[in-house]
Design a protein around this motif. Structure first.
Motif, PDB file in Angstrom:
ATOM      1  N   VAL A   1      -3.063  -5.124   0.203  1.00 32.00           N
ATOM      2  CA  VAL A   1      -1.617  -4.523   0.174  1.00 32.00           C
ATOM      3  C   VAL A   1      -1.634  -2.903   0.381  1.00 32.00           C
ATOM      4  CG1 VAL A   1       0.453  -4.097  -1.364  1.00 32.00           C
ATOM      5  CG2 VAL A   1      -0.665  -6.453  -1.116  1.00 32.00           C
ATOM      6  N   GLY A   2      -2.569  -2.449  -0.534  1.00 32.16           N
ATOM      7  CA  GLY A   2      -2.694  -1.051  -0.451  1.00 32.16           C
ATOM      8  C   GLY A   2      -2.978  -0.479   1.067  1.00 32.16           C
ATOM      9  N   THR A   3      -3.904  -1.002   1.741  1.00 32.31           N
ATOM     10  CA  THR A   3      -4.429  -0.820   2.836  1.00 32.31           C
ATOM     11  C   THR A   3      -2.997  -0.796   3.882  1.00 32.31           C
ATOM     12  OG1 THR A   3      -6.246  -1.793   3.000  1.00 32.31           O
ATOM     13  CG2 THR A   3      -5.832  -1.321   4.850  1.00 32.31           C
ATOM     14  N   GLN A   4      -2.261  -1.891   3.786  1.00 38.44           N
ATOM     15  CA  GLN A   4      -1.111  -1.817   4.602  1.00 38.44           C
ATOM     16  C   GLN A   4       0.238  -0.782   4.164  1.00 38.44           C
ATOM     17  OE1 GLN A   4       0.384  -5.784   5.491  1.00 38.44           O
ATOM     18  NE2 GLN A   4      -1.606  -6.632   4.578  1.00 38.44           N
TER      19      GLN A   4
ATOM     20  N   PRO B   1      -2.648 -10.067  -0.064  1.00 37.41           N
ATOM     21  CA  PRO B   1      -1.030 -10.992   0.011  1.00 37.41           C
ATOM     22  C   PRO B   1      -1.203 -12.296  -0.868  1.00 37.41           C
ATOM     23  CG  PRO B   1      -1.317  -9.696   1.880  1.00 37.41           C
ATOM     24  CD  PRO B   1      -2.628  -9.506   1.460  1.00 37.41           C
ATOM     25  N   HIS B   2      -2.020 -12.909  -0.286  1.00 34.63           N
ATOM     26  CA  HIS B   2      -2.104 -14.329  -0.741  1.00 34.63           C
ATOM     27  C   HIS B   2      -2.484 -14.660  -2.420  1.00 34.63           C
ATOM     28  CE1 HIS B   2      -6.613 -13.795   0.059  1.00 34.63           C
ATOM     29  NE2 HIS B   2      -6.654 -14.392  -1.176  1.00 34.63           N
TER      30      HIS B   2
ATOM     31  N   SER C   1       2.663 -14.257  -5.606  1.00 34.66           N
ATOM     32  CA  SER C   1       3.756 -15.514  -5.185  1.00 34.66           C
ATOM     33  C   SER C   1       4.774 -14.812  -4.114  1.00 34.66           C
ATOM     34  CB  SER C   1       4.374 -15.483  -6.642  1.00 34.66           C
ATOM     35  OG  SER C   1       5.111 -14.416  -6.860  1.00 34.66           O
ATOM     36  N   GLY C   2       5.609 -15.698  -3.852  1.00 33.45           N
ATOM     37  CA  GLY C   2       6.518 -15.537  -2.772  1.00 33.45           C
ATOM     38  C   GLY C   2       7.514 -14.210  -3.171  1.00 33.45           C
ATOM     39  N   GLY C   3       7.958 -14.493  -4.477  1.00 34.79           N
ATOM     40  CA  GLY C   3       8.892 -13.426  -4.933  1.00 34.79           C
ATOM     41  C   GLY C   3       8.258 -12.056  -5.096  1.00 34.79           C
ATOM     42  N   MET C   4       6.884 -11.995  -5.433  1.00 31.41           N
ATOM     43  CA  MET C   4       6.209 -10.829  -5.515  1.00 31.41           C
ATOM     44  C   MET C   4       5.951 -10.030  -4.203  1.00 31.41           C
ATOM     45  SD  MET C   4       5.027 -10.160  -8.776  1.00 31.41           S
ATOM     46  CE  MET C   4       3.309 -10.208  -9.382  1.00 31.41           C
ATOM     47  N   ARG C   5       5.614 -11.108  -3.318  1.00 28.28           N
ATOM     48  CA  ARG C   5       5.446 -10.598  -1.831  1.00 28.28           C
ATOM     49  C   ARG C   5       6.778  -9.881  -1.120  1.00 28.28           C
ATOM     50  NH1 ARG C   5       1.549 -14.827   1.436  1.00 28.28           N
ATOM     51  NH2 ARG C   5       1.227 -16.085  -0.749  1.00 28.28           N
ATOM     52  N   GLN C   6       7.974 -10.421  -1.852  1.00 32.20           N
ATOM     53  CA  GLN C   6       9.350 -10.046  -1.151  1.00 32.20           C
ATOM     54  C   GLN C   6       9.452  -8.743  -1.762  1.00 32.20           C
ATOM     55  OE1 GLN C   6      10.015 -10.439   1.470  1.00 32.20           O
ATOM     56  NE2 GLN C   6      12.050 -11.865   1.669  1.00 32.20           N
TER      57      GLN C   6
END
Lengths: 299, 314, 324
Positions: free
Chosen positions: C111-114, C154-155, C158-163
């Motif tokens: 996530v940090g890289t992105q 990312p994996h 959870s979905g909510g966190m990813r959003q």
């Protein structure tokens, strides 16, 4: 390669279920130039193979020392070799050997693979696992090494060569048939039939068999070039069909020994091999492309 | 990750053991007497008995198998029938040449295939893409030994540019490199086409995925998207494939080494096969099986390293 | 009003080329997003909501053809921009949050890289500063242990966190417009409520505008200032939230409100629906696009295309009955 082949096989199975026939394929092939080229090359080779004995200008085995090592000319289209044999005739005869070995050993391995695959798909777990283990173990051998090892044990001859090819090819077909059988056996309407008491043989014959013939045919034709190449290769190394049979591999090996004085021999030996493999590969690719996108519409 | 590596190692060993078991069983199932074949029909009964005793063919099969597996673990692969040298040593002498050939052959193929596949995916359906596609199918089909022979014909015999025989003087790097050029080309040629098509298909698939759209939506430069975001995912199937490719590479190596008389495992197997020198053939084949299993192991580990999703499932 | 808008879509028509002919996905769509406001776009599947949002950011698919109109971002037409200009906009002045959090982030990069990559334009900032900004953004959207989480993949979320991460990334560049394309559709109701709550909170600090796309009327009512109703590629009504929810003037809007399960106040046997199907977009509608399903349709509806009638200062509806 094997992953690709299984993928093709799965799609081809679905294709035959979707009712895609040979005739339809042939008609569609017209629009694919590479496929047509492949088909033409294959037909040329098949023609040569079938009629070799009638169209060779000279006897492929006849030794004629005074005429040795002559470069290509009108009298000898591809020249002559170290002992004066006409190379063009030998090449034509070689196509017969190549096709015979290729087609026969694939047919035999398909028959065996079909039987074993049907058994594996239908049989109890332990038998299935056992067969699978054998398939995978043979699969994990580098092909040529396996071939050489067996040829060492048995001594080179036409029969042992075909035995080697059959051993190498069977696991692939066995796995394919097994997958198709398993899938079918567990599909709902089959389970219904089985619960009504239909016998195994009947189910296998009526439901599994017809759908597997098509994919086997296509896979088989895509395997022909690799089988022919294996035969030529092993013969080239001297561990295949013994002399004086003019297998293309033999022509190549004799040509290599004479590469400085008669370079046309290796050219003569290699070109037909290339033509054959290119032809079957282009044809196979074209067939695969035809099955692939059509499926997306149907499925 | 460490546990995974150890598990895979165990699996590799198991595969080797199974392969050898099959080989052993094969000898005894196949009709024909190895001793007769090895010595020829003029051998006397005593000679045959002696040979059988030496190889251990006179003992029951399971015992032979156990003995062989036990001695393999200790590093003893048997002795050469003719020279009585230790098979292990003979194989070890030839192995580096084959490894060099395979590494360089596959290396240049990968170095060309990845950019080529990438470019074909980005410039889809252009002339270059279609031309490369046809060329790929073509080169996959041509047998490696034919390529080897024609290279030898053109570059060695006709043009005298490159040497035809051997692996070069030991210690002379330039000479060895010269001797590698044609053989590695012959080995790698079929793979360039195949690999580039796989990379192309993979790239096309990845470039269509949602996360690439996100990257674009944030204005990232296209080059970064292609290399850092897409290619990294697209090459994963290629790495797995490379491991499976070892089998094919070894087969090609056998032929190519033979054409160029390179002293590697391939040539070793062929030469000794002709002499029916069974222990050497067996030892060499076992080594290649081990090599195969080992490379598959490495490939799996590389994929786990590159793809964090795989690591998560371990 | 036009000068005050960060985004102004004028008469936009977009077709998609398909083997069976062009699909008329958007037809003469016009809408405005004033600065500092939240505009909601409501529509069913196939109404053209996503096409509209992708057109705004210039990411329409290869087989999309713009038949006419403009998309003005701060006065400049996005459709006429070249790639470098678009890249300059994206992530900096205009950001997007996509619908499916499970596939929107690159799986093999942390996530940090992105989050650092999207700050590539800030050449003045060092990597450490960019990391701080990223961690702060994550904290703002409610992700605990932000500093450590930057190194996760990312994996692992959870979905909510990813959003939430996607929203954090969207806001990182402090854009003038954030486009949220159905950000909660793929999440369950509790998560949906949390995300909406988050957006409402962020609203206080975030000075830019939000274009919020959804099929859920309730969300739109909670979050937005203005609403645009999209049906089969056309804007059939738009206005303030009060206008739309209290005084709908288009039969489709009325039907939507009636059919919203949250608004049913009496016990009944059957749920109300709008009869019929969404029209086939391969053909251009003869007149009013909603006529085939409209309970109030009369002859003129089937022969004459209705114009956009203005009602009050803030509302407009494309219906023959919307006069007076």
């Amino acid at each position: 390669m094997s992953a690709q082949l299984s993928e093709i096989a799965v799609r081809a199975t679905a294709a035959s279920e979707a009712g895609i026939s040979g005739g339809w394929l042939l008609r569609r092939l017209r629009s694919d130039p590479l496929g047509l080229l492949g088909l033409s090359l294959v037909l040329i080779v098949v023609f040569c193979g079938l009629f070799a004995d009638w169209i060779t200008p000279y006897d492929p085995f006849k030794i004629n020392v005074p005429d040795r090592v002559m470069p290509p000319s009108l009298a000898h289209l591809l020249g002559t070799d170290k002992v004066g044999r006409d190379i063009f005739s030998r090449v034509l005869k070689g196509s017969q050997i190549a096709l015979f070995v290729g087609v026969t050993s694939i047919v035999i391995s398909q028959l065996i693979g079909l039987t074993l695959g049907l058994i594996a798909g239908y049989a109890p777990r332990w038998l299935d696992n056992f067969l699978l283990l054998i398939f995978d173990s043979i699969y994990s051998f580098p092909t040529v090494m396996l071939g050489l090892t067996v040829m060492t044990l048995l001594g080179p001859s036409l029969q042992t060569l075909m035995f080697v090819v059959v051993v190498i090819q069977t696991p692939g077909y066995g796995r394919l048939v097994r997958t198709a059988t398993l899938a079918k056996m567990n599909s709902e309407y089959i389970l219904a039939e089985r619960s009504l008491g239909a016998g195994a043989i009947r189910i296998l014959a009526r439901h599994v068999l017809p759908n597997i013939i098509g994919p086997l045919f296509i896979l088989g034709s895509m395997d022909i070039p690799s089988v022919i190449t294996l035969e030529a290769g092993l013969t080239y190394l001297g561990m295949g069909i013994p002399p004086p049979a003019p297998s293309w591999g033999r022509i190549l090996s004799e040509g290599y020994d004479a590469i400085r004085e008669a370079p046309w021999i290796v050219v003569a030996g290699g070109i037909p091999l290339i033509i054959t493999t290119l032809g079957f590969t282009f044809l196979g690719e074209a067939l695969r492309d035809l099955i692939d996108p059509k499926l997306r519409k149907v499925v | 990750m460490l546990i995974y590596a150890v598990q895979r190692l165990g699996l590799a060993v198991l595969i080797c053991a199974t392969a050898m078991t099959i080989l052993f069983t094969a000898i005894h199932v196949i009709p024909g007497d190895p001793a007769t074949i090895m010595l020829g029909t003029r051998a006397t009964d005593e000679m045959r008995e002696e040979l059988r005793h030496r190889i251990g063919l006179d003992k029951p099969v399971p015992i032979q198998l156990v003995k062989f597996l036990a001695s393999t673990v200790q590093g003893d692969l048997g002795t050469d029938l003719w020279s009585h040298r230790d098979v292990g040593t003979i194989v070890a002498e030839s192995l580096p040449n084959t490894l060099a050939l395979i590494a360089v052959g596959l290396g240049w193929a990968v170095l060309i295939a990845i950019p080529l596949g990438c470019y074909s995916a980005i410039r889809r359906n252009t002339f270059i893409d279609k031309f490369t596609g046809v060329l790929s199918v073509g080169t996959i089909s041509i047998p490696s030994f034919v390529v080897a022979i024609y290279c030898a014909l053109i570059f060695a015999v006709q043009l005298h540019w490159l040497p035809m025989i051997g692996a070069g003087e030991p210690g002379d790097l330039k000479d060895q490199v010269l001797h590698l050029i044609m053989p590695s080309f012959a080995v790698g040629l079929g793979w360039v086409g195949y690999l580039s098509r796989i990379v192309r298909a993979s790239m096309l698939e990845v470039m269509g995925e949602n996360h690439i759209r996100t990257a674009r939506a944030f204005g990232l430069p296209e080059s970064k998207i292609v290399f850092r975001y897409a290619l990294r995912i697209a090459v994963l199937p290629t790495v797995t494939l490379l491991a499976l490719a070892i089998g094919g590479l070894l087969s090609s190596a056998v032929f190519v080494e033979n054409v160029f008389s390179r002293p590697g495992i391939g040539k070793l197997v062929v030469d000794n096969a002709k002499l029916f020198n069974y222990p050497v053939v067996q030892g060499a084949v076992l080594t290649t099986v081990a090599l195969f299993a080992f490379v598959a192991l490495i490939a799996d580990l590389i994929v786990a390293w590159l793809d964090p999703r795989v690591r998560a499932t371990l | 009003m036009a000068a005050d808008c960060v985004l102004s879509v004028r008469d936009l028509s977009v077709d998609f080329l398909s083997p069976r002919g062009p699909i008329h996905a958007l037809r003469r769509v016009s809408l405005d997003v004033p600065r500092g406001s939240i505009v909601g776009i409501v529509g069913e599947s196939g109404s053209g909501k996503s096409t509209l949002s992708l057109a705004a950011i210039g990411l329409l698919a290869n087989n999309a053809v713009v038949r006419g109109g403009q998309v003005l971002f701060d006065g400049a037409d996005v459709l006429a921009m070249n790639q470098p200009q678009l890249r300059d906009l994206r992530g900096r002045r205009m950001s997007m949050v996509f619908q499916d959090p499970m596939t929107s982030l690159n799986p093999v990069l942390s996530v940090g890289t992105q989050m650092l990559d999207i700050q590539y334009r800030d050449r003045a900032l060092g990597a450490a500063d960019k990391r701080r900004k990223a961690a702060a953004a994550l904290r703002r959207v409610g992700i605990p242990d932000a500093e450590q989480r930057l190194d996760r993949y990312p994996h692992e979320f959870s979905g909510g966190m990813r959003q939430r991460i996607a929203i954090a990334m969207g806001l990182l560049g402090n854009p003038e417009l954030l486009i949220a394309d159905e950000p909660t559709t793929a999440l369950d109701v509790t998560l949906e409520a949390q995300i909406i709550h988050l957006l409402r909170e962020l609203r206080r600090e975030f000075k830019g505008s939000i274009l919020f796309i959804s099929h859920n009327l309730g969300l739109i009512a909670e979050l937005c200032d203005h609403v645009v109703i999209l049906y089969a590629g056309e804007v059939v009504e738009q206005g303030t939230v009060r206008d739309i929810f209290h005084r709908p003037r288009h039969p489709y809007t009325e039907a939507l409100l009636v059919c919203d399960p949250a608004r049913i106040d009496e016990v009944r046997r059957e749920l109300p629906t709008i009869p019929g199907d969404v029209p086939n977009l391969l053909e251009m509608p003869a007149a009013c696009v909603f006529a085939p399903r409209c309970p109030k349709a009369f002859d003129r509806c089937r022969t004459e295309r209705p114009l956009d009638h203005a009602i009050g200062g803030t509302q407009s509806a494309r219906c023959h009955l919307a006069t007076a």
